[in-house]
Design an enzyme around this catalytic site. Structure first.
Site, PDB file in Angstrom:
ATOM      1  N   LYS A 177       0.735  -1.284   0.087  1.00 33.93           N
ATOM      2  CA  LYS A 177      -0.115   0.016   0.052  1.00 33.93           C
ATOM      3  C   LYS A 177       0.865   1.252   0.002  1.00 33.93           C
ATOM      4  O   LYS A 177       2.080   1.168   0.022  1.00 33.93           O
ATOM      5  CB  LYS A 177      -0.854   0.036   1.276  1.00 33.93           C
ATOM      6  CG  LYS A 177      -1.919  -1.250   0.910  1.00 33.93           C
ATOM      7  CD  LYS A 177      -2.761  -1.560   0.058  1.00 33.93           C
ATOM      8  CE  LYS A 177      -3.996  -2.184   0.054  1.00 33.93           C
ATOM      9  NZ  LYS A 177      -3.980  -3.588   0.123  1.00 33.93           N
TER      10      LYS A 177
HETATM   11  C1  LIG Z   1      -5.259  -4.405   0.888  1.00 29.33           C
HETATM   12  C2  LIG Z   1      -6.782  -4.347   0.672  1.00 29.33           C
HETATM   13  C3  LIG Z   1      -7.440  -4.580   1.774  1.00 29.33           C
HETATM   14  C4  LIG Z   1      -7.132  -5.368   2.700  1.00 29.33           C
HETATM   15  O1  LIG Z   1      -5.969  -4.930   3.669  1.00 29.33           O
HETATM   16  P1  LIG Z   1      -5.202  -5.609   4.715  1.00 29.33           P
HETATM   17  O2  LIG Z   1      -4.725  -4.690   5.445  1.00 29.33           O
HETATM   18  O3  LIG Z   1      -4.317  -6.465   3.913  1.00 29.33           O
HETATM   19  O4  LIG Z   1      -6.239  -6.472   5.599  1.00 29.33           O
HETATM   20  C5  LIG Z   1      -8.978  -4.352   1.592  1.00 29.33           C
HETATM   21  N1  LIG Z   1      -9.581  -3.827   0.499  1.00 29.33           N
HETATM   22  C6  LIG Z   1      -8.767  -3.305  -0.471  1.00 29.33           C
HETATM   23  C7  LIG Z   1      -9.487  -2.835  -1.497  1.00 29.33           C
HETATM   24  C8  LIG Z   1      -7.329  -3.722  -0.400  1.00 29.33           C
HETATM   25  O5  LIG Z   1      -6.617  -2.963  -1.536  1.00 29.33           O
END
Ligand SMILES: *Cc1c(COP(=O)(O)O)cnc(C)c1O
Length: 377
Positions: A177
């Protein structure tokens, strides 16, 4: 290899981790609280609750807003599967909604309206690729139908307004992210009582923390709900504080690289469409493009890989995955399906520079022209 996403980690993160280890207090301490305050400030909200992942945060947001068995929640299918899984975790039913258009892959208001029933209780919006949905229109929609509005802002850390469209917003700090704590997330909420409930449910439903008890601020605890253990730890919070300071500059870099991609692609690959052509607030989390209809995407990806460029697809539609197909058969979302068929995600991260964008665009132009020749031959 130019990767689709890459974390930026270095000496400062190492030093922050070492400082936590030297301090000897590794869970639920001052750093988690400091990170929650700093993250809230970045997003322009009074407070946030740090959690172990965005998935955990989405689960908590639904639980804190009272969504449960018998309730229907409108969700996109063009998203990461966690967005829908958490609806099932609270015993509610996800109802898949189409996107506006392949060139605007955000949840369609018209299709959402068509899918409201007497059991609909909430909408899960996703800031796909970091681009924010229209806050005013979604608030009016939620108000008109008496729905809770939850924003999966996993792609949108660092953008003002992200996470604040509705009742609760959830961010991810997973390794790919815009900023990372390795695993981690944060929840924000408009109503402080909802955020309090998220905070309580994060730690087993207990009314005080071990730190409050050790510091003499509380002598015991009560349990007011069957909560979860979805806490963030001090090591992650320490990394998060370092990353947060760099997030604005990284997001600026992502924005510049995205602008450059748009210019270069228009020149070198005119038959490729780039979604979100109209200006819109964004964290520029990923770089999705739409290949011309009929192009063999795996062959394009192979050709790019041979030129040292990784690509991926965001996302295979959720309603096509085995579990969802079997449990909710017959779902048809033509615009989501057209989008998912043509979408290719190009590398985008702050370690890239203009020359890297040129490398990707040249490789993509080459892959498309060799395929066109192949089709002609
Ligand atoms: C990465 C992501 C998640 C989940 O995030 P985590 O921190 O890995 O649980 C949820 N929704 C979207 C759209 C994502 O890209």
């Amino acid at each position: 290899m130019l990767l689709v996403a890459e974390p930026s980690l270095g000496e400062e993160e190492k030093a922050a981790l070492a400082a936590v280890i030297d301090a000897g207090w590794i869970t639920m301490g001052d750093r988690v609280r400091a990170f929650e305050k700093a993250f809230a400030e970045t997003q322009g909200v009074p407070d946030s609750v740090a959690v172990s992942s965005a998935t955990a945060g989405l689960h908590l947001a639904l639980a804190a807003l009272g969504i449960g068995p018998g309730d229907e929640v409108l969700v996109p299918s063009a998203t990461f599967v966690a967005t829908a899984n958490v609806v099932l975790h609270v015993g509610a039913t996800p109802v898949f909604v189409d996107v506006e258009d392949p060139a605007l892959p955000l949840m369609s208001l018209d299709d959402a309206a068509a899918k409201v029933t007497g059991r609909t209780r909430a909408v899960m919006l996703v800031d796909y690729a970091g681009y924010l949905p229209d806050a005013g229109r979604w608030r009016a929609f939620a108000h008109a139908h008496g729905l809770r509005l939850i924003e999966d802002a996993a792609h949108a850390a660092g953008v003002r307004g992200a996470g604040t469209i509705g009742d609760a917003g959830v961010f991810s700090f997973y390794g790919n992210k815009n900023m990372t704590t390795a695993e981690g997330g944060a929840v924000v909420a408009r109503d402080p009582a909802v955020l309090d409930r998220v905070h309580n449910l994060r730690g087993h439903g207990m009314t005080t923390s071990v730190q409050q008890r050790l510091s003499g601020h509380a002598s015991g605890y009560d349990v007011i709900a069957p909560g979860f253990n979805y806490r963030m730890d001090e090591l992650r919070a320490a990394i998060g504080l370092v990353q947060l300071a760099k997030l604005p500059a990284w997001n600026e870099k992502r924005k510049d690289l995205t602008g450059l991609y748009r210019t270069r692609l228009a020149d070198a690959c005119p038959d490729i469409a780039v979604p979100f052509a109209e200006p819109r607030a964004s964290a520029h989390h990923i770089m999705p493009v739409l290949l011309p209809d009929g192009v063999d995407r795996p062959r394009v990806a192979d050709s790019l890989r041979a030129d040292g460029v990784q690509t991926s697809v965001h996302y295979a539609p959720l309603h096509h995955f085995t579990y969802y197909r079997e449990r909710f058969p017959g779902v048809s979302l033509p615009r989501t399906e057209a989008f998912a068929r043509r979408e290719l995600t190009l590398p985008l991260h702050p370690k890239m520079d203009a020359a890297d964008v040129d490398t990707v665009v040249r490789a993509l132009a080459r892959a498309l022209s060799s395929q066109r020749e192949g089709i002609a031959a």
